[in-house]
Design a protein around this motif. Structure first.
Motif, short mmCIF file in Angstrom:
data_model
loop_
_atom_site.label_atom_id
_atom_site.label_comp_id
_atom_site.label_asym_id
_atom_site.label_seq_id
_atom_site.Cartn_x
_atom_site.Cartn_y
_atom_site.Cartn_z
N GLY A 156 0.85 -1.19 0.00
CA GLY A 156 0.00 0.00 0.00
C GLY A 156 0.87 1.23 0.00
O GLY A 156 1.84 1.30 0.76
N VAL A 157 0.58 2.19 -0.87
CA VAL A 157 1.33 3.44 -0.91
C VAL A 157 0.35 4.57 -0.61
O VAL A 157 -0.71 4.65 -1.23
N VAL A 206 -0.36 -3.69 -5.96
CA VAL A 206 0.02 -2.41 -5.37
C VAL A 206 -1.19 -1.49 -5.35
O VAL A 206 -1.84 -1.29 -6.38
N TYR A 207 -1.50 -0.97 -4.17
CA TYR A 207 -2.59 0.00 -4.03
C TYR A 207 -2.01 1.39 -3.83
O TYR A 207 -1.12 1.57 -2.99
N PHE A 249 -5.77 2.18 -7.95
CA PHE A 249 -5.97 3.43 -7.22
C PHE A 249 -7.18 3.32 -6.31
O PHE A 249 -8.27 2.93 -6.75
N LEU A 250 -6.96 3.64 -5.04
CA LEU A 250 -8.07 3.68 -4.08
C LEU A 250 -8.28 5.14 -3.71
O LEU A 250 -7.63 5.67 -2.81
N PHE A 251 -9.15 5.81 -4.47
CA PHE A 251 -9.39 7.23 -4.23
C PHE A 251 -10.36 7.41 -3.07
O PHE A 251 -11.12 6.52 -2.71
N LEU A 252 -10.33 8.64 -2.49
CA LEU A 252 -11.24 9.01 -1.41
C LEU A 252 -11.14 8.05 -0.24
O LEU A 252 -12.13 7.64 0.36
N GLN A 253 -9.90 7.65 0.06
CA GLN A 253 -9.65 6.80 1.22
C GLN A 253 -8.36 7.27 1.87
O GLN A 253 -7.47 7.75 1.18
N ALA A 312 3.21 -4.48 3.24
CA ALA A 312 4.14 -3.36 3.43
C ALA A 312 3.35 -2.08 3.16
O ALA A 312 2.41 -2.07 2.38
N MET A 313 3.75 -1.03 3.83
CA MET A 313 3.12 0.29 3.63
C MET A 313 4.23 1.30 3.36
O MET A 313 5.25 1.32 4.05
#
Lengths: 501, 299
Positions: free
Chosen positions: A317-318, A340-341, A368-372, A420-421
């Motif tokens: 996660g980035v 990969v997010y 892409f995880l927008f608005l989170q 991993a973050m």
């Protein structure tokens, strides 16, 4: 979008070129020429390799793209360039096939065209004001100035045509440049040309600053940065690596004991910003700075040879929406992540990253995880990251930046499994110079205070780049370097007073 | 390039190197460290504390234990060999003033970086008591140097093979309880030892400075890999440290983060020593943990 190879794009350009070659083109003719795409590697294949993604123009593509320039009189592109590259003039050289003249024309204003042609946000600078783009009502249809810049710089390097800029007779004056990133290299070149002795001090073992530790190989090949440094060495600039000014020696040591006449501070980005979330110090949480430095400078991808450890992660996660976040996402794929997010609290429209980087990341499979936005990072019983908890957002009223601000939706927390973050939310300033240099004025945020000529509160000391601007871009750092170099040269020539105090 | 002038082997896994580094030797102060890199193409950058230095002769001394790939390669080097890169001196120097009596506790190879601090406290006019410990007699280092520098030296070994049998926290506690408790304490050694030194002095309100040696890359305030939680806030060992108030450090998180690359280190380190160490620091809860606090091990 269908994916065309460099050969296909080259063939199409050749056909157009054969049609327009030698003809006198009217503005209308030029406007009718289709914009030339730059080829990229196959997305899913390139996402597993470190090689450069954007493959450059063919000769014919460059000629066709250059033919699109209207050569307009008011030159809005030049005004929008932070270093004022004479853009219509260099493109006119390309139109004539005079590539060496073209690159020499750029170098009057910008010494690092192979680098800027790759990493400048042209769509927000020169290309945003292009008359052609305005006429065609799309910035995407502006003349591809950056791609042409890259083309002529690559042509010069690949054909062994690089000429070392002339250096004036020795003045006996010595200048210390602290940091070998874009600001420092620019100052080194401009000051050296006037005949002054220049030594560049670099804390890392390799020169190039953010261009070697931060920007990945797949966007900016390290051999290109190394070549620029070689050119400076050929001009007589001295480089001292593994030397941390402030600790190995202070600025005062350099000025007073080592008898430097002037110093320029271009020490770049500082400590990474974190979110102060629970779990942020678990094993497997990295700043983008650390993650990218291990991958780029320390070559973690070369697991056979590199001593630096590669943290194994299948789902990464980035957090963040800038260019550095895009680099981290795409690097994670290349280091073996299966998923990969990119977690960003606004939407695509508000992302500060270059559109091209976002597009490349998406093509390569970044989700892409927008608005989170993360609320906490969750570890397993051994202290390793196992998940991130995020909260949903919606867009509200515009904030001070003019972008619609994200508003949290309480009660929408949910977990995303990751191992991993990477936190890519920018940098604070580097505290070292202020800590070790008495009398150097810094802002509340720790950035060095300078005047319009990049002069600091200390006599004989100038500063520029991210240490002044906060996190910015290569070209803005170079712009500051140019201004500082001019002021330093004026001062050393006796044409300018040192700071009034 | 730095040339190795002298090499000593203190024990199977602990080495002493004296290397040329004129600028660092001239400007370093007690408490500071360097980053060492053997090969600037593919090598890792590892932090090592400066154990001694001579400005006139232009050298610094480093003491290290073989843990991962880089320290193993470093151990294979001999007199006359080169080390490609040494960056430093890094970190804030120890804040040394005249306070009266200072107890300095060193465990394992932590005794080496403690040595310049003992000397500096002494030069500032303090009475310095050094408590130095190791698992066993053969692992005790810098005893003669400490005896020359400190007013009083107490040697402790876990197995009683030399000096007093027990843990370094025991004489530390006795000093805190004495009629003239120390004004300050310093503890340098394995994290678990520093943790228990800090918990020993806390009830007596003796300010206790510890020196942290976390994972880092640049050492100049850029990567954030060295971050620790001190007093509830994120701090960076390279620019805020390496020394912190031991009573404020979140030891459990720091020890956790030190294990981030342990699988890789273990792969590089065929011997089982690290596993033994990890098993010991894996259970740092209260008194049962204190009983396990040993003075030896990695730093």
């Amino acid at each position: 979008m269908s994916h065309k190879t460099k050969e296909q794009l080259g063939r199409e350009a050749t056909a157009i070129w054969n049609d327009i070659k030698g003809k006198a083109l009217t503005a209308k003719d030029r406007m009718a020429i289709p914009p030339q795409d730059m080829a990229t590697g196959d997305p899913l294949k390139r996402a597993r390799e470190m090689g450069e993604v954007a493959l450059g123009y063919t000769d014919e593509q460059a000629l066709v793209e250059a033919a699109r320039c209207l050569g307009c009189k008011n030159r809005p592109c030049v005004a929008a360039c932070p270093v004022g590259v004479p853009i219509p003039e260099f493109i006119a050289c390309v139109q004539d096939g005079e590539y060496k003249n073209a690159v020499d024309t750029i170098k009057m204003a910008n010494l690092l065209p192979a680098i800027c042609g790759r990493v400048c946000p042209q769509e927000k600078q020169c290309q945003s004001t292009c008359t052609l783009g305005k006429s065609l009502k799309s910035v995407d249809k502006a003349v591809a100035i950056g791609r042409l810049e890259r083309f002529v710089a690559d042509w010069e390097r690949e054909n062994g045509k690089i000429t070392v800029p002339a250096v004036k007779a020795a003045t006996g004056k010595k200048v210390a440049v602290i940091g070998s990133g874009p600001a420092g290299l620019t100052v080194a070149a401009d000051v050296r040309r006037e005949g002054h002795d220049v030594t560049v001090f670099e804390a890392f073992h390799k020169t190039g600053g953010v261009m070697v530790y931060g920007i990945p190989e797949f966007r900016l090949p390290k051999a290109i940065v190394a070549k620029e440094v070689e050119n400076l060495k050929a001009m007589g600039v001295t480089f001292r690596t593994n030397f941390l000014v402030g600790r190995t020696e202070t600025i005062y040591d350099l000025l007073d004991r080592e008898k430097y006449d002037a110093a320029f501070i271009g020490t770049g980005a500082g400590l990474p910003k974190f979110m102060d979330l629970p779990g942020e110090n678990l094993i497997g949480v990295f700043s983008a700075n650390e993650y990218l430095t291990r991958a780029n400078l320390m070559k973690a991808y070369d697991t056979e040879k590199a001593a630096t450890p590669l943290y194994p992660a299948k789902v990464v996660g980035v957090v963040g929406g800038g260019n550095v976040a895009m680099d981290a996402c795409r690097m994670a794929l290349r280091l073996g992540a299966e998923k990969v997010y990119c977690i960003y609290r606004r939407t695509r429209d508000e992302m500060p990253a270059r559109a091209e980087e976002v597009m490349h990341a998406e093509e390569e499979g970044v989700e892409f995880l927008f608005l989170q936005n993360p609320t906490r990072i969750i570890g397993d019983d051994t202290g390793h990251v196992r998940a991130v908890e995020v909260l949903d957002y919606e867009l509200g009223e515009p904030d001070a930046s003019g972008r619609r601000s994200p508003v949290a939706k309480p009660g929408t927390e949910h977990e995303i499994a990751v191992d991993a973050m990477i936190i890519a939310l920018g940098n604070e300033s580097n505290p070292l110079m202020a800590q070790t240099t008495e009398g150097l004025d810094v802002t509340k945020r720790g950035n060095i205070v300078v005047d319009a000529k990049q002069r600091t509160s200390l006599k004989r000391v100038w500063a520029g780049g991210d240490i002044v601007l906060g996190a910015a871009t290569v070209i803005l750092a170079m712009g500051e370097g140019r201004k500082a170099a001019k002021s330093i040269n004026d001062y050393l020539a006796g044409n300018e007073e040192d700071i009034a105090d | 390039m730095h040339t190795i002038l002298e090499k000593r082997q203190f024990s199977e896994e602990v080495f002493y190197l004296r290397v040329t580094a004129p600028e660092i030797a001239r400007n370093r102060r007690a408490g500071q460290f360097v980053l060492v890199q053997i090969d600037t193409d593919y090598g890792e950058r590892i932090p090592l504390t400066i154990a001694d230095a001579n400005a006139a002769e232009g050298w610094i001394a480093l003491v290290f234990q073989t843990v991962g790939a880089t320290t193993h390669k470093l151990a294979l080097k001999g007199v006359g060999d080169k080390i490609e890169a040494i960056l430093g001196p890094l970190g804030r120097p120890t804040h040394i003033t005249k306070v009266g009596t200072v107890v300095c506790v060193g465990g394992g190879i932590g005794v080496a970086p403690l040595y310049p601090i003992v000397k500096a406290y002494k030069e500032a006019g303090n009475r310095v008591i050094a408590i130095i410990g190791a698992r066993t007699k053969d692992l005790l280092i810098f005893e003669q140097e400490m005896r020359a520098a400190a007013d009083e030296v107490i040697v402790v070994t876990d197995d009683g093979s030399y000096g007093r049998k027990g843990l370094v926290t025991e004489p530390l506690k006795e000093y805190c309880e004495s009629s003239e408790p120390p004004a300050e304490a310093v503890a340098i050694g394995p994290p678990i030892m520093m943790k228990f030194c800090a918990s020993t002095t806390k009830p007596y309100n003796v300010h206790t400075m510890v020196s942290l040696n976390t994972i880092m890359i640049d050492g100049t305030g850029m990567c954030g890999g060295c971050r620790v939680t001190v007093g509830g806030k994120t701090k960076f060992v390279c620019v805020d440290g390496p020394e912190f108030d031991g009573h404020q450090v979140d030891w459990d998180n720091m020890m956790l983060r030190m294990k981030a690359y342990k699988p890789r280190e273990d792969a590089d380190h065929h011997k089982c020593h690290m596993e033994i160490e990890a098993a010991r620091i894996g259970d740092p809860d209260g008194d049962s943990g204190a009983a396990k606090a040993k003075a030896g091990g990695a730093r």
